[in-house]
Design an enzyme around this catalytic site. Sequence first.
Site, PDB file in Angstrom:
ATOM      1  N   LYS A 202     131.963  55.446  20.788  1.00 39.10           N
ATOM      2  CA  LYS A 202     131.382  54.460  19.873  1.00 39.10           C
ATOM      3  C   LYS A 202     130.707  55.168  18.685  1.00 39.10           C
ATOM      4  CE  LYS A 202     130.611  51.269  23.721  1.00 39.10           C
ATOM      5  NZ  LYS A 202     129.629  50.384  24.399  1.00 39.10           N
TER       6      LYS A 202
ATOM      7  N   TYR B 204     136.112  42.791  22.483  1.00 36.09           N
ATOM      8  CA  TYR B 204     134.946  42.337  23.261  1.00 36.09           C
ATOM      9  C   TYR B 204     134.943  40.833  23.490  1.00 36.09           C
ATOM     10  CZ  TYR B 204     132.693  46.939  23.221  1.00 36.09           C
ATOM     11  OH  TYR B 204     132.375  48.263  23.440  1.00 36.09           O
TER      12      TYR B 204
ATOM     13  N   ASN C 237     125.414  53.022  24.169  1.00 36.22           N
ATOM     14  CA  ASN C 237     125.779  53.773  25.379  1.00 36.22           C
ATOM     15  C   ASN C 237     127.000  54.671  25.191  1.00 36.22           C
ATOM     16  OD1 ASN C 237     127.736  51.844  25.360  1.00 36.22           O
ATOM     17  ND2 ASN C 237     127.253  50.971  27.374  1.00 36.22           N
TER      18      ASN C 237
ATOM     19  N   HIS D 209     133.021  53.552  25.588  1.00 35.20           N
ATOM     20  CA  HIS D 209     133.570  52.429  26.361  1.00 35.20           C
ATOM     21  C   HIS D 209     134.747  52.928  27.186  1.00 35.20           C
ATOM     22  CE1 HIS D 209     135.448  48.549  27.281  1.00 35.20           C
ATOM     23  NE2 HIS D 209     136.570  49.166  26.980  1.00 35.20           N
TER      24      HIS D 209
ATOM     25  N   GLU E 106     143.919  46.777  26.633  1.00 36.84           N
ATOM     26  CA  GLU E 106     143.179  47.517  25.606  1.00 36.84           C
ATOM     27  C   GLU E 106     144.051  48.579  24.938  1.00 36.84           C
ATOM     28  OE1 GLU E 106     138.707  46.700  27.397  1.00 36.84           O
ATOM     29  OE2 GLU E 106     139.554  48.700  27.627  1.00 36.84           O
TER      30      GLU E 106
HETATM   31  P1  CMP Z   1     130.905  48.546  27.031  1.00 36.96           P
HETATM   32  O1  CMP Z   1     131.319  49.308  28.246  1.00 36.96           O
HETATM   33  O2  CMP Z   1     131.513  48.911  25.743  1.00 36.96           O
HETATM   34  O3  CMP Z   1     131.186  46.987  27.308  1.00 36.96           O
HETATM   35  C1  CMP Z   1     130.399  45.965  26.749  1.00 36.96           C
HETATM   36  C2  CMP Z   1     129.265  46.486  25.973  1.00 36.96           C
HETATM   37  O4  CMP Z   1     128.260  45.545  25.668  1.00 36.96           O
HETATM   38  C3  CMP Z   1     128.557  47.532  26.792  1.00 36.96           C
HETATM   39  O5  CMP Z   1     129.339  48.681  26.902  1.00 36.96           O
HETATM   40  C4  CMP Z   1     127.234  47.674  26.078  1.00 36.96           C
HETATM   41  O6  CMP Z   1     127.290  48.612  25.024  1.00 36.96           O
HETATM   42  C5  CMP Z   1     127.073  46.283  25.488  1.00 36.96           C
HETATM   43  N1  CMP Z   1     125.996  45.605  26.183  1.00 36.96           N
HETATM   44  C6  CMP Z   1     125.976  45.228  27.453  1.00 36.96           C
HETATM   45  N2  CMP Z   1     124.798  44.626  27.746  1.00 36.96           N
HETATM   46  C7  CMP Z   1     124.091  44.639  26.591  1.00 36.96           C
HETATM   47  C8  CMP Z   1     122.804  44.185  26.260  1.00 36.96           C
HETATM   48  N3  CMP Z   1     122.011  43.581  27.149  1.00 36.96           N
HETATM   49  N4  CMP Z   1     122.403  44.384  24.995  1.00 36.96           N
HETATM   50  C9  CMP Z   1     123.222  44.987  24.091  1.00 36.96           C
HETATM   51  N5  CMP Z   1     124.458  45.441  24.368  1.00 36.96           N
HETATM   52  C10 CMP Z   1     124.876  45.279  25.612  1.00 36.96           C
END
Ligand code: CMP
Length: 143
Positions: free
Chosen positions: A9, A49, A112, A115, A126
Site C-alpha cells: 500500500k 474493496y 497496515n 494487502h 483480485e
Molecule cells: P486489507 O487487508 O487491505 O483489507 C481491508 C482493509 O481495510 C484492511 O486491510 C485495512 O487496511 C482496512 N481497515 C480494516 N478495518 C479498518 C478500520 N477499522 N479503519 C480503517 N481501515 C480499516
Amino acid sequence: MERTFLMIKPDGVQRNLVGEIIQRLETKGFTLVGLKLMSVSRELAEQHYAVHKDKGFFAGLIEFITSGPVVAMVWEGEGIIASARKIIGATNPLSAEPGTIRGDFGVTVGRNLIHGSDGSDTAKEEIKLWFKDEELVSWQPTI
Ligand code: CMP
C-alpha cells in the site's frame, strides 16, 4: 500451482519497505510472477474493496489507497495464500505477531502496509482485476 495477489500500500512504498517486503517472500521460497508500481484509480480501488463498501472506514480506505503509488504483485507457490497471510500478520498491526510484516512495521489498522488475498476465490478475482494475462510470467526456479 497456487497464486495470490499482494499489494504494498502507499504507506509501505513511502516508508521504503518495498525491498524488505519482497525479500521476506523471496527468502521464504515463493516465486514472483507479476510486479508493477502503479497509481490506483478510484474505480479500481472501489472494485477491489467492494466487500467493505458499507463500512464506516470505506471512504477513508479509498482515499488512502488512491493517495500514492502501490506495488501490485502476484506470487506463486504451494500453500501461498495462507502462508502469505501468516507472513503479513493480522489486519490490525497492534495484534499482529512480531516477525510478521505488520507486526514488525505497523501500528495502525488503516496503515497496515500490505494487502493479501484472503482465499482462493478472492485470489483469482483480485489477480484478474489487477493484472492482464500477458503481465504475468510463468516460470519455475531450477535450483
Ligand atoms: P486489507 O487487508 O487491505 O483489507 C481491508 C482493509 O481495510 C484492511 O486491510 C485495512 O487496511 C482496512 N481497515 C480494516 N478495518 C479498518 C478500520 N477499522 N479503519 C480503517 N481501515 C480499516
